[in-house]
Design an enzyme around this catalytic site. Structure first.
Site, PDB file in Angstrom:
ATOM      1  N   THR A 164      -7.262  -4.937   4.025  1.00  0.00           N
ATOM      2  CA  THR A 164      -6.303  -5.062   3.548  1.00  0.00           C
ATOM      3  C   THR A 164      -6.545  -6.363   3.184  1.00  0.00           C
ATOM      4  O   THR A 164      -7.492  -6.963   3.417  1.00  0.00           O
ATOM      5  CB  THR A 164      -5.016  -5.191   4.329  1.00  0.00           C
ATOM      6  OG1 THR A 164      -5.053  -6.324   4.970  1.00  0.00           O
ATOM      7  CG2 THR A 164      -4.582  -3.412   4.829  1.00  0.00           C
ATOM      8  N   ASP A 165      -5.875  -7.297   1.905  1.00  0.00           N
ATOM      9  CA  ASP A 165      -5.193  -7.544   1.269  1.00  0.00           C
ATOM     10  C   ASP A 165      -4.555  -9.017   0.873  1.00  0.00           C
ATOM     11  O   ASP A 165      -3.259  -8.139   2.232  1.00  0.00           O
ATOM     12  CB  ASP A 165      -5.922  -8.082  -0.100  1.00  0.00           C
ATOM     13  CG  ASP A 165      -4.703  -7.450  -1.450  1.00  0.00           C
ATOM     14  OD1 ASP A 165      -4.176  -7.399  -0.857  1.00  0.00           O
ATOM     15  OD2 ASP A 165      -5.998  -6.858  -1.946  1.00  0.00           O
ATOM     16  N   ARG A 166      -3.841  -9.971   0.595  1.00  0.00           N
ATOM     17  CA  ARG A 166      -2.917 -11.291   0.862  1.00  0.00           C
ATOM     18  C   ARG A 166      -1.649  -9.848   0.091  1.00  0.00           C
ATOM     19  O   ARG A 166      -0.431 -10.373   0.395  1.00  0.00           O
ATOM     20  CB  ARG A 166      -3.171 -12.036   0.217  1.00  0.00           C
ATOM     21  CG  ARG A 166      -2.923 -12.057  -0.950  1.00  0.00           C
ATOM     22  CD  ARG A 166      -3.215 -14.109  -1.246  1.00  0.00           C
ATOM     23  NE  ARG A 166      -2.475 -14.320  -2.512  1.00  0.00           N
ATOM     24  CZ  ARG A 166      -1.979 -15.171  -3.037  1.00  0.00           C
ATOM     25  NH1 ARG A 166      -1.920 -15.983  -1.837  1.00  0.00           N
ATOM     26  NH2 ARG A 166      -1.675 -15.359  -4.152  1.00  0.00           N
TER      27      ARG A 166
END
Lengths: 145, 145, 145, 145
Positions: free
Chosen positions: A22-24
């Protein structure tokens, strides 16, 4: 980590979305779908009856990526189980094309579609042919000599 | 992408935090600090006068990671510039130890500290020695013959 | 980590290939080019005069990836410096398209080309418009009210 | 992707080594073991009866990594199936410690050991306590009021 062939063409493998992926934005980072496609290809090879790793080490033939594409339809989230579906799109003994679908395991929702093209090479990245004994995995007829 | 030696020991290299390196907490995922340590080691080698890639390809000596550790003091964010500081902690011609500091470029805040240990091996991962011509980079005296 | 506009359209940023980015073929793993494209986009934004991170946090507008593609021309290696060149391909206030070139820094050799498409959304991933104050960065005329 | 508790303490989950996880040494890149530890933690939570993702979203409690360490005993290769074994090492309602073993699935060989420490925080990364309803998962007695 079992895969099965469906609809006479797609090979399916479940993947659990990792936190690392995942990313931000809170969703899976776009490059990671290409990693899942790799997981799908490896599953496809296994379902067809061979190990990609052995093709590399024993036959000294690589399948070098020449093209990759992905269309993102809906985000994937950590804690979600997805299915990567992989099908052979087209094959010669020099170029192999796959296509992919990424689907939510529970929802059945289509999250992404993609495709990759691979060139068969030797370990020095020179164009080569599929080993004859691997032709059948790609539905190629035996070579006449 | 220039590095400089500071305090007679630490080599510094700036790194821009990538979106890919964040996770859904909105901060950099913990495994990526080990990637930054690698960036720091490569900068350290360059500052000392050699290319790590050449040590691998010409000398056929690898520095295989045997241990790694990191303590996370404060989160790093996308859009932030950080400094990776790398110092040689201890070296023999068989085992090399580095330590690291990750610091906010503008804030100067200490974000993390870490260390790695590396074993010198040949390409088959058998224990080996540093090439003699590389000893000086690690402040090792010439070998007597 | 400075970028400059060239040919009136491409923004360039140098990237050092990381060991982490290679795979057991000895070359850069194909998904990592999409990470480099992100590095290119961020550099493009900075060259145009804004920080992508601020557009997300202050304006609450995301640029969610809808499509990505890459064609791999020649392999990239650890220890190599590359240039990522990023240009705006097309923009409306709802969809932004970029194209990319990855070039060897010393050789000038074209290693890959690619493109991405992004949909402007709010933090809940609902379609939205570019903030008015950002239109000029994308060469869009002011909105009439 | 099923996990089971063994030896009354370790939770095991199988992982197939991905091509993406290897580097040009031909073995798994060292930072990726920390990703596997995360896969192990998530499996541990599931085996104990809760979803880590739900603890984050419903309870608004994060387990932020404060320390991580790994000792690499033998390399892992693409095409290999490994087992990640995760055990709770120590827990208070503020700090959780895990330890890990990475083992070859067929060989049973120990490839790596590691440990992580996590601080319980709120979404703004301020120190917090485990939600009371989660105490039992970590073998903590109910809180007296």
């Amino acid at each position: 980590m079992r895969e099965k062939t469906t609809h006479a063409e797609f090979v399916e493998i479940p993947v659990s979305v990792r936190y690392a992926e995942t990313d931000r934005m809170g969703i899976v980072y776009y490059a990671n779908y290409l990693v899942w496609f790799e997981v799908g290809r490896v599953a496809w090879c296994r379902a067809k009856g061979f190990q990609y790793a052995e093709m590399e080490s024993r036959e000294e033939r690589l399948m070098v990526v020449a093209e990759a594409g992905c269309r993102y339809k809906a985000p994937a989230h950590f804690g979600e189980d997805i299915i990567v579906r992989t099908a052979l799109a087209k094959a010669t003994d020099r170029v192999i094309r796959y296509r992919y679908e990424v689907v939510g395991k529970d929802s059945g929702q289509l999250l992404a579609t993609g495709e990759t093209a691979h060139v068969v090479t030797d370990p020095e990245f020179r164009p080569a042919r599929l080993p004859d004994s691997y032709r059948r995995y790609f539905s190629l007829p035996p070579r006449r000599h």
